[in-house]
Scaffold this motif. Structure first.
Motif, PDB file in Angstrom:
ATOM      1  N   ASN A  58      26.069 -32.584-106.580  1.00 41.96           N
ATOM      2  CA  ASN A  58      26.168 -33.686-105.611  1.00 41.96           C
ATOM      3  C   ASN A  58      27.602 -34.211-105.501  1.00 41.96           C
ATOM      4  O   ASN A  58      28.087 -34.519-104.415  1.00 41.96           O
ATOM      5  CB  ASN A  58      25.242 -34.826-106.024  1.00 41.96           C
ATOM      6  N   LYS A  59      28.268 -34.316-106.665  1.00 41.28           N
ATOM      7  CA  LYS A  59      29.633 -34.837-106.660  1.00 41.28           C
ATOM      8  C   LYS A  59      30.582 -33.911-105.926  1.00 41.28           C
ATOM      9  O   LYS A  59      31.444 -34.359-105.145  1.00 41.28           O
ATOM     10  CB  LYS A  59      30.098 -35.034-108.106  1.00 41.28           C
ATOM     11  N   VAL A  60      30.456 -32.604-106.143  1.00 46.20           N
ATOM     12  CA  VAL A  60      31.332 -31.634-105.483  1.00 46.20           C
ATOM     13  C   VAL A  60      31.118 -31.662-103.972  1.00 46.20           C
ATOM     14  O   VAL A  60      32.076 -31.682-103.187  1.00 46.20           O
ATOM     15  CB  VAL A  60      31.080 -30.225-106.051  1.00 46.20           C
ATOM     16  N   MET A  61      29.844 -31.684-103.555  1.00 46.96           N
ATOM     17  CA  MET A  61      29.552 -31.669-102.120  1.00 46.96           C
ATOM     18  C   MET A  61      29.981 -32.979-101.446  1.00 46.96           C
ATOM     19  O   MET A  61      30.490 -32.977-100.327  1.00 46.96           O
ATOM     20  CB  MET A  61      28.053 -31.430-101.896  1.00 46.96           C
ATOM     21  N   SER A  62      29.761 -34.106-102.117  1.00 44.16           N
ATOM     22  CA  SER A  62      30.177 -35.386-101.530  1.00 44.16           C
ATOM     23  C   SER A  62      31.694 -35.464-101.413  1.00 44.16           C
ATOM     24  O   SER A  62      32.231 -36.009-100.439  1.00 44.16           O
ATOM     25  CB  SER A  62      29.644 -36.551-102.369  1.00 44.16           C
ATOM     26  N   SER A  63      32.402 -34.920-102.386  1.00 43.39           N
ATOM     27  CA  SER A  63      33.862 -34.904-102.313  1.00 43.39           C
ATOM     28  C   SER A  63      34.344 -34.074-101.130  1.00 43.39           C
ATOM     29  O   SER A  63      35.306 -34.436-100.442  1.00 43.39           O
ATOM     30  CB  SER A  63      34.446 -34.364-103.618  1.00 43.39           C
ATOM     31  N   TYR A 238      22.212 -23.434-101.335  1.00 42.29           N
ATOM     32  CA  TYR A 238      21.558 -22.947-102.553  1.00 42.29           C
ATOM     33  C   TYR A 238      22.610 -22.363-103.477  1.00 42.29           C
ATOM     34  O   TYR A 238      23.440 -21.554-103.072  1.00 42.29           O
ATOM     35  CB  TYR A 238      20.512 -21.873-102.232  1.00 42.29           C
ATOM     36  N   ASN A 239      22.573 -22.801-104.750  1.00 43.87           N
ATOM     37  CA  ASN A 239      23.476 -22.281-105.774  1.00 43.87           C
ATOM     38  C   ASN A 239      22.651 -21.478-106.763  1.00 43.87           C
ATOM     39  O   ASN A 239      21.854 -22.035-107.531  1.00 43.87           O
ATOM     40  CB  ASN A 239      24.194 -23.434-106.491  1.00 43.87           C
ATOM     41  N   ALA A 240      22.834 -20.160-106.771  1.00 42.92           N
ATOM     42  CA  ALA A 240      22.042 -19.286-107.642  1.00 42.92           C
ATOM     43  C   ALA A 240      22.462 -19.402-109.101  1.00 42.92           C
ATOM     44  O   ALA A 240      21.669 -19.113-110.006  1.00 42.92           O
ATOM     45  CB  ALA A 240      22.176 -17.832-107.177  1.00 42.92           C
ATOM     46  N   LEU A 244      19.717 -24.319-108.018  1.00 42.54           N
ATOM     47  CA  LEU A 244      19.519 -25.624-107.410  1.00 42.54           C
ATOM     48  C   LEU A 244      19.753 -25.552-105.908  1.00 42.54           C
ATOM     49  O   LEU A 244      20.664 -24.857-105.437  1.00 42.54           O
ATOM     50  CB  LEU A 244      20.483 -26.658-108.008  1.00 42.54           C
ATOM     51  N   PHE A 245      18.924 -26.268-105.170  1.00 42.86           N
ATOM     52  CA  PHE A 245      19.124 -26.481-103.750  1.00 42.86           C
ATOM     53  C   PHE A 245      19.784 -27.839-103.556  1.00 42.86           C
ATOM     54  O   PHE A 245      19.435 -28.805-104.241  1.00 42.86           O
ATOM     55  CB  PHE A 245      17.798 -26.455-102.992  1.00 42.86           C
ATOM     56  N   CYS A 246      20.707 -27.915-102.609  1.00 46.83           N
ATOM     57  CA  CYS A 246      21.340 -29.197-102.268  1.00 46.83           C
ATOM     58  C   CYS A 246      21.083 -29.449-100.788  1.00 46.83           C
ATOM     59  O   CYS A 246      21.573 -28.710 -99.924  1.00 46.83           O
ATOM     60  CB  CYS A 246      22.843 -29.162-102.550  1.00 46.83           C
ATOM     61  N   ILE A 247      20.280 -30.458-100.509  1.00 47.36           N
ATOM     62  CA  ILE A 247      19.947 -30.827 -99.135  1.00 47.36           C
ATOM     63  C   ILE A 247      20.801 -32.032 -98.761  1.00 47.36           C
ATOM     64  O   ILE A 247      20.758 -33.064 -99.440  1.00 47.36           O
ATOM     65  CB  ILE A 247      18.444 -31.136 -98.990  1.00 47.36           C
ATOM     66  N   TRP A 264      25.008 -41.535 -96.193  1.00 45.39           N
ATOM     67  CA  TRP A 264      24.795 -40.128 -96.553  1.00 45.39           C
ATOM     68  C   TRP A 264      23.706 -40.012 -97.616  1.00 45.39           C
ATOM     69  O   TRP A 264      23.391 -40.969 -98.323  1.00 45.39           O
ATOM     70  CB  TRP A 264      26.099 -39.519 -97.068  1.00 45.39           C
ATOM     71  N   GLN A 265      23.135 -38.827 -97.706  1.00 43.46           N
ATOM     72  CA  GLN A 265      22.144 -38.492 -98.726  1.00 43.46           C
ATOM     73  C   GLN A 265      22.440 -37.097 -99.243  1.00 43.46           C
ATOM     74  O   GLN A 265      22.606 -36.158 -98.451  1.00 43.46           O
ATOM     75  CB  GLN A 265      20.720 -38.547 -98.163  1.00 43.46           C
ATOM     76  N   PHE A 266      22.500 -36.962-100.559  1.00 44.45           N
ATOM     77  CA  PHE A 266      22.681 -35.666-101.218  1.00 44.45           C
ATOM     78  C   PHE A 266      21.540 -35.488-102.223  1.00 44.45           C
ATOM     79  O   PHE A 266      21.485 -36.204-103.223  1.00 44.45           O
ATOM     80  CB  PHE A 266      24.030 -35.589-101.937  1.00 44.45           C
ATOM     81  N   TYR A 267      20.644 -34.569-101.935  1.00 45.37           N
ATOM     82  CA  TYR A 267      19.507 -34.307-102.812  1.00 45.37           C
ATOM     83  C   TYR A 267      19.678 -32.936-103.461  1.00 45.37           C
ATOM     84  O   TYR A 267      19.613 -31.909-102.782  1.00 45.37           O
ATOM     85  CB  TYR A 267      18.193 -34.318-102.025  1.00 45.37           C
ATOM     86  N   SER A 268      19.905 -32.917-104.754  1.00 44.32           N
ATOM     87  CA  SER A 268      19.924 -31.658-105.506  1.00 44.32           C
ATOM     88  C   SER A 268      18.582 -31.518-106.206  1.00 44.32           C
ATOM     89  O   SER A 268      18.239 -32.333-107.068  1.00 44.32           O
ATOM     90  CB  SER A 268      21.064 -31.642-106.532  1.00 44.32           C
ATOM     91  N   VAL A 269      17.832 -30.500-105.835  1.00 41.28           N
ATOM     92  CA  VAL A 269      16.474 -30.335-106.357  1.00 41.28           C
ATOM     93  C   VAL A 269      16.271 -28.889-106.792  1.00 41.28           C
ATOM     94  O   VAL A 269      16.946 -27.963-106.329  1.00 41.28           O
ATOM     95  CB  VAL A 269      15.416 -30.716-105.299  1.00 41.28           C
ATOM     96  N   LYS A 270      15.320 -28.726-107.701  1.00 41.36           N
ATOM     97  CA  LYS A 270      14.969 -27.396-108.211  1.00 41.36           C
ATOM     98  C   LYS A 270      13.647 -26.985-107.576  1.00 41.36           C
ATOM     99  O   LYS A 270      12.571 -27.367-108.032  1.00 41.36           O
ATOM    100  CB  LYS A 270      14.858 -27.442-109.739  1.00 41.36           C
ATOM    101  N   LEU A 271      13.733 -26.204-106.503  1.00 42.34           N
ATOM    102  CA  LEU A 271      12.538 -25.799-105.769  1.00 42.34           C
ATOM    103  C   LEU A 271      11.958 -24.492-106.282  1.00 42.34           C
ATOM    104  O   LEU A 271      10.750 -24.265-106.138  1.00 42.34           O
ATOM    105  CB  LEU A 271      12.863 -25.672-104.269  1.00 42.34           C
ATOM    106  N   LEU A 272      12.791 -23.622-106.848  1.00 42.79           N
ATOM    107  CA  LEU A 272      12.298 -22.395-107.494  1.00 42.79           C
ATOM    108  C   LEU A 272      12.111 -22.719-108.973  1.00 42.79           C
ATOM    109  O   LEU A 272      13.054 -22.682-109.758  1.00 42.79           O
ATOM    110  CB  LEU A 272      13.292 -21.249-107.288  1.00 42.79           C
ATOM    111  N   ARG A 273      10.890 -23.026-109.389  1.00 38.76           N
ATOM    112  CA  ARG A 273      10.659 -23.660-110.681  1.00 38.76           C
ATOM    113  C   ARG A 273      10.682 -22.687-111.853  1.00 38.76           C
ATOM    114  O   ARG A 273      11.141 -23.035-112.935  1.00 38.76           O
ATOM    115  CB  ARG A 273       9.317 -24.397-110.661  1.00 38.76           C
TER     116      ARG A 273
END
Length: 604
Positions: A58-63, A238-240, A244-247, A264-273
């Motif tokens: 989230n920090k990298v993408m927001s920057s 998506y970061n393999a 993690l997915f970042c929406i 803004w909204q940055f959601y980092s979630v683990k969708l492939l569990r």
């Protein structure tokens, strides 16, 4: 007499009462151990859902998308956008450069990109970004007659009733035609309104040059108008490496006052569990959790069936029902943003659940004296706290309204009534902006601040602490004279621990005399801690010895004959015991009289 002494008060045999109490303690101990296993499993499950890489992603993408400035104009980035011109400069500059990474830093193509972008070379852009606009209709507000000659158009703030549903502009592409919202899609809560889905939508191209041409065409044909109220920019990565997915959602609101407000909204979630071995371990914890959920639900249903309406009189039963309700509230959606939204909602539910799960531990550690004092203090002073809370919030809301009306138009912390309430809580904690208050009103600002600090901080908060302190003193006094619950579960755990040490031959078995001596020492030490002097302790020990001898003689269940003559020595012991009791009662009476005189003096 022998028959009568075999029964406890209420007609229950003493040995049956002791057995029933021991069974109850063992059941409570088993429930506490089972709940401890459940809590450990729940902690592993919930913390397994959180990844430290989420914060860094989230920090990298927001920057990249929020702090990167327009080339040649360092003051313009997404956070500092204030006009439509700034917005288009961001779209054609930092956003375009951030979305399209088609080569390595030395212009070499090291990856088989397959017509996709890799942001920071590690994050795959999923599909293409989407841009969406919501507008309001003209004449949704009324212009005063004095100004109708100067302005004949009026665009109110955004609401679903004011939303413009008609096509506009060139009318040949989707960005000029209204798209209906998706049913059951989540709304977006912004600064100046709550926005639904749908609107005027277009997607970007996979080609950087085509996207730039698209932006230029929209800018030249005035896609953003006076009726525009919000623009959403949505895309997913998506970061393999960290699975993690970042929406990401960038929001630019166009309030009716003019200007632009960005969020803004940055959601980092683990969708492939389930990818690594640790993920499969978490899956086993999830299965265990489901088993516990079924067991606990069955237990609560049986309790409700057995106790009926009496079940709902216990606060712990309400907490257990709340936990069961929270654990069953989950939903899934296929869209990336919707999926991330409900995933965050699910995470919040789990966070609240584990909070209440930890609170429930108090139910099982009530055998501890300190915990029992705490619960007794809170339960005993709850009525006083409710009465105090009513008085506190009357004064608190009065000051909040005063701050909102006086400083709301000039100080951000008081710009809304809700902000005023939270600002006052921050003032109580020492976080305040006195300079802003004073600048807004040089007369009412200092008066508001000084009177609020005096009334709330020095008077009301100290009254609250006084209520807690007085109640705790009462509870402590009751405990010191024996009016306290039995801490037999703690004794049972301690006894089991000593028995285990004795069986393992790690400790020498205690004789009956050793147990009595140790118990006497513990009681004497406790009496010293509670302020009794040595003379009072020795007198109490002597009375205890007399009491034990008399109970052994006259209240033993092993008596065989109804007739038991009283010897001269026993009569003497009874007489001395009665004399000591009379002394104690006289001593207590003197203390009560002294306390009453002090109370009367305070009243006058």
């Amino acid at each position: 007499m022998a028959e009568a002494t075999r029964w406890h008060l209420g007609g229950t045999p003493k040995h049956k009462l002791h057995y029933r109490r021991e069974v109850e303690m063992r059941t409570t101990l088993q429930e506490s151990l089972l709940y401890l296993i459940f809590l450990i499993n729940l902690c592993i499950l919930t913390f397994g859902m959180v990844n430290p890489h989420m914060y860094y992603l989230n920090k990298v993408m927001s920057s990249l998308f929020l702090d990167t400035s327009v080339h040649g104009e360092e003051r313009i980035n997404f956070k500092s956008i204030r006009s439509i011109t700034d917005f288009w400069k961001f779209m054609e500059g930092p956003l375009l450069e951030g979305l399209y990474w088609d080569s390595w830093y030395n212009n070499k193509n090291l990856y088989d990109l397959k017509n996709s972008s890799r942001i920071y070379y590690e994050n795959i852009l999923l599909g293409v970004p989407r841009v969406r606009q919501l507008k309001v209709r003209n004449n949704t507000c009324k212009v005063h007659s004095s100004f109708q000659s100067l302005m004949n158009e009026c665009y109110d703030k955004y609401t679903s009733e004011n939303e413009d549903l008609s096509d506009f502009g060139l009318k040949y592409d989707t960005e000029w035609k209204y798209s209906a919202p998706i049913i059951n899609s989540p709304w977006h809560w912004g600064f100046t309104g709550v926005y639904r889905n749908g609107g005027y939508i277009f997607t970007l191209s996979k080609s950087k040059s085509e996207t730039l041409d698209k932006f230029i065409n929209l800018r030249m044909n005035s896609w953003i108008t006076r009726s525009t109220r919000v623009i959403f920019i949505d895309f997913s990565l998506y970061n393999a490496n960290v699975n993690l997915f970042c929406i990401i959602r960038l929001v630019a609101e166009f309030p009716a006052t003019g200007g632009i407000l960005t969020s803004w909204q940055f959601y980092s979630v683990k969708l492939l569990r389930y990818v690594s071995y640790y993920d499969y371990f978490i899956a086993s914890c999830e299965i265990t959790f489901c088993i516990f959920l079924i067991v606990f639900t069955t237990q609560e249903v049986l309790k409700i069936k057995e106790f009926k309406s009496a079940y709902f009189k216990s606060s712990w039963n309400w907490l257990e029902l709340l936990l069961l309700v929270l654990l069953k509230s989950t939903e899934k959606y296929s869209d990336f943003y919707f999926l991330a939204h409900w995933h965050i909602y699910y995470n919040n539910i789990i966070a609240i659940t584990i909070f209440f799960a930890w609170i429930k531990i108090f139910k099982f550690i009530s055998f501890n004296k300190t915990m029992s004092r705490l619960s007794s203090t809170l339960s005993r002073c709850i009525k006083d706290i409710v009465g105090f809370a009513i008085m506190f919030f009357i004064i608190f809301f009065a000051y909040a309204q005063l701050g909102f009306l006086v400083f709301g138009s000039q100080v951000d912390d008081f710009s809304t009534f809700q902000n005023s309430i939270f600002t006052q809580f921050r003032i109580v904690l020492g976080d305040f902006n006195f300079a802003g208050i004073q600048q807004a009103s040089r007369t009412l600002g200092p008066i508001y601040f000084i009177t609020f600090i005096f009334s709330v901080f020095f008077v009301l908060l100290n009254m609250f602490l006084a209520i807690i302190n007085d109640t705790y003193s009462e509870v402590k006094a009751d405990y010191s004279i024996g009016r306290r619950p039995d801490f037999e579960l703690g004794k049972m755990i301690k006894k089991s621990y000593h028995n285990a040490l004795e069986k393992l031959k790690l400790k020498k078995p205690e004789t009956d005399e050793d147990k009595k001596s140790r118990k006497s020492r513990d009681l004497a030490e406790q009496a010293r801690r509670e302020g009794f002097d040595e003379k009072e302790i020795q007198s109490a020990e002597q009375m205890k010895k007399w009491k034990e001898r008399l109970e052994k003689k006259y209240y033993s269940t092993e008596i065989q004959d109804d007739y038991q003559p009283v010897t001269q020595q026993e009569f003497r012991d009874l007489f001395l015991y009665a004399v000591e009791l009379e002394k104690e009662l006289h001593y207590v009476s003197l203390k009560l009289n002294r306390v009453m005189r002090k109370v009367s003096a305070l009243q006058y």
